[in-house]
Design an enzyme around this catalytic site. Structure first.
Site, mmCIF file in Angstrom:
data_model
loop_
_atom_site.group_PDB
_atom_site.id
_atom_site.type_symbol
_atom_site.label_atom_id
_atom_site.label_comp_id
_atom_site.label_asym_id
_atom_site.label_seq_id
_atom_site.Cartn_x
_atom_site.Cartn_y
_atom_site.Cartn_z
ATOM 1 N N GLU A 152 -6.259 0.460 15.456
ATOM 2 C CA GLU A 152 -6.877 -0.471 14.515
ATOM 3 C C GLU A 152 -5.962 -1.648 14.172
ATOM 4 O O GLU A 152 -4.799 -1.470 13.816
ATOM 5 C CB GLU A 152 -7.240 0.270 13.215
ATOM 6 N N ARG B 94 2.481 1.707 10.425
ATOM 7 C CA ARG B 94 1.899 2.057 9.121
ATOM 8 C C ARG B 94 2.994 1.914 8.067
ATOM 9 O O ARG B 94 3.891 2.740 7.994
ATOM 10 C CB ARG B 94 1.357 3.487 9.140
ATOM 11 N N SER C 135 -10.328 -5.103 10.336
ATOM 12 C CA SER C 135 -11.434 -4.336 9.790
ATOM 13 C C SER C 135 -12.376 -5.299 9.074
ATOM 14 O O SER C 135 -11.927 -6.148 8.329
ATOM 15 C CB SER C 135 -10.850 -3.317 8.819
ATOM 16 N N ARG D 244 0.826 -1.212 0.000
ATOM 17 C CA ARG D 244 0.000 0.000 0.000
ATOM 18 C C ARG D 244 0.858 1.258 0.000
ATOM 19 O O ARG D 244 1.850 1.331 0.709
ATOM 20 C CB ARG D 244 -0.909 0.012 1.239
ATOM 21 N N ARG E 45 0.676 -5.597 12.572
ATOM 22 C CA ARG E 45 -0.077 -4.964 13.663
ATOM 23 C C ARG E 45 -0.133 -5.888 14.881
ATOM 24 O O ARG E 45 -0.054 -5.429 16.019
ATOM 25 C CB ARG E 45 -1.500 -4.625 13.198
#
Length: 426
Positions: free
Chosen positions: A350, A278, A353, A263, A392
């Site tokens: 987070e 991130r 999801s 990403r 994560r």
RNA sequence: GCCGGGGUAGCCAAGCCAGGUAAGGCGCCGGAUUUGAGAUCCGGUGGCCCUUUGGGCCUCAAGGGUUCGAAUCCCUUCCCCGGCGCCA
């Protein structure tokens, strides 16, 4: 995207939803769309009438020839039609393109339970699990922990690949694969079929899965080829059944994909720049379900429950939030985020999801199902959820399982996979 | 990457050379027949549009071209199979 026929019948509903999302500029698009649609249908009819005429003359010519009669008169008559058809066809195509463009940029309709709100601050917490761990020392964040134990190399990664890349090292690599294998075993027991998908996709299947803006904001393109790096195996799993009509009796199809995810993280400068929170690449085990419309809300709850079960087994405290209208994203009708507690940051962040995309992706990807032969087909619903996004989870394990001496306890369920109970013991 | 063979409906296929209504079979659905099942027979089995008990258009991998008319002829692209090359 939304079904054109649905928008035609329910324009007020679509507009009300856009207002709820706070996307006021697109409200006007709905009227534009209906206008274009009207013109498109009118010209389509005209074109078909011309085609009908041409087909009749053509058949007449064929018949006359068979009888060895003169066809010059008829041929002359027929010659004029194709040009007219071509001109009209061009207009029909233009209208259709415009219609599709608008449809592709309209977001999904939301579920009534989605809270109205502006941004992530308006997301609504719906439950918590687990005790927030108490330390008799000041807990470190994952960066200090990992650097102290020599489990990552961020500086050299930045030098050779840039910011937001990393080398995982030593026992952290083992832990990473332990989590993946743990998750694969878990989801296999839940009778999900495993897939390791292509790590690149062509544009067309991707357009079936994502908002068009994602092509600029999040997805890497391979130069000079019609290929894009995978941002999540969700996209590849959806694409698996592109342009197919599934047999209703095989639904729901429960799939699980494992892959790296790439990403761009455009527009996130200054946020979470340090460490591996991130990043431009990570590994993820994903859940993906194709089901009938009447089953998708139940399915949505099942997928988030699976993600929660993983966190519970790993002993990581978390909360579930219902993502509000302003923070929801284009394709989802409703989204839960699972946020795990990070002692180093002192807040929930987070980690997973879970989205019900209803028919939005199915329409874009043209994926239908049919219960009985002869009945009209309907669009399926698609649901996706992270099972584990490994980086994560690594952060969460490091921070929640840290010891006073800087070492890390391995969560008991992972010990069979790592073969060690502690990381970083001298 | 090169050479050759291919891609036709849910599946298997004929048609392509030589342009003129997409054969046939299997599967599935419905009906008839039957105590029931099977066998048999009949019909259906993709998408879109309209003034919707009906009618029309599109669909032969995708896109373009030639033609009154293209599955069929020409061009481009994609994919599959075989052989050669390269290769963890």
């Amino acid at each position: 995207m939304l079904d054109l026929k649905f928008v035609r019948k329910n324009p007020a509903l679509v507009k009300a939803d856009l207002i709820k999302r706070g996307d006021l500029t697109k409200v006007k698009w709905v009227d534009d769309l209906l206008e274009y649609d009207k013109n498109w249908r009118k010209l389509t009819l005209e074109t078909n009438k011309l085609r009908e005429m041409r087909n009749k003359i053509t058949a007449e010519i064929a018949r006359l020839k068979k009888e060895n009669k003169d066809v010059t008169e008829k041929t002359k008559e027929a010659k004029e039609i194709p040009l007219k058809i071509k001109r009209l066809e061009q207009k029909v195509q233009d209208y259709r393109k415009t219609i599709n463009h608008i449809l592709l940029n309209l977001p999904n309709l939301m579920h009534e339970s989605v809270p109205v709100g502006k941004d992530e601050n308006d997301n609504v917490e719906i439950r918590r699990w687990g005790e927030i761990p108490k330390f008799d020392f000041k807990p470190k964040d994952h960066i200090d922990l990992a650097l102290n134990l020599d489990l990552v190399d961020l500086e050299r990664a930045a030098r050779v690949a840039g910011a937001r890349f990393y080398y995982l090292k030593g026992e952290l690599v083992q832990l990473n694969y332990a989590i993946i294998k743990f998750a694969l075993d878990f989801i296999t027991r839940k009778e999900f079929a495993l897939f390791q998908p292509p790590y690149m996709l062509k544009r067309k299947p991707l357009e079936g899965a994502v908002a068009l803006s994602d092509f600029e904001d999040t997805i890497y393109k391979i130069e000079g080829e019609d290929l894009y790096m995978l941002a999540t195996s969700e996209h590849a799993l959806l694409a698996l059944h592109m342009d197919e009509t599934l047999d209703g009796k095989n639904l729901p199809l429960r799939y699980s994909g494992v892959s790296p995810c790439f990403r761009k993280e455009a527009g996130t400068h200054g946020r979470d720049t340090k460490g591996i929170f991130r990043v431009h690449q990570f590994e993820k085990v994903e859940q993906f379900v194709f089901c009938k419309p009447e089953d998708s809300w139940k399915g949505h709850e099942e997928l988030i429950t699976n993600a929660e079960e993983i966190s519970q087994k790993l002993g990581l405290p978390y909360r579930i939030v219902n993502v509000c209208s302003g923070d929801l994203g284009t394709v989802a009708a409703k989204k839960y985020d699972l946020e795990t507690w990070l002692p180093g940051q002192g807040k929930y962040r987070e980690a997973a999801s879970c989205s019900n995309c209803t028919s939005y992706q199915a329409i874009r990807s043209n994926i239908r199902y049919r219960d009985k032969s002869g009945e009209p087909s309907k669009f399926v619903h698609t649901i996706n959820s992270t099972l584990v996004a490994t980086e994560r989870v690594l952060i969460s394990v490091l921070e929640n399982y840290q010891q006073r001496d800087g070492s890390i306890l391995v969560p008991p369920v992972l010990v069979p996979y790592t073969g060690v109970e502690k990381i970083g013991q001298k």
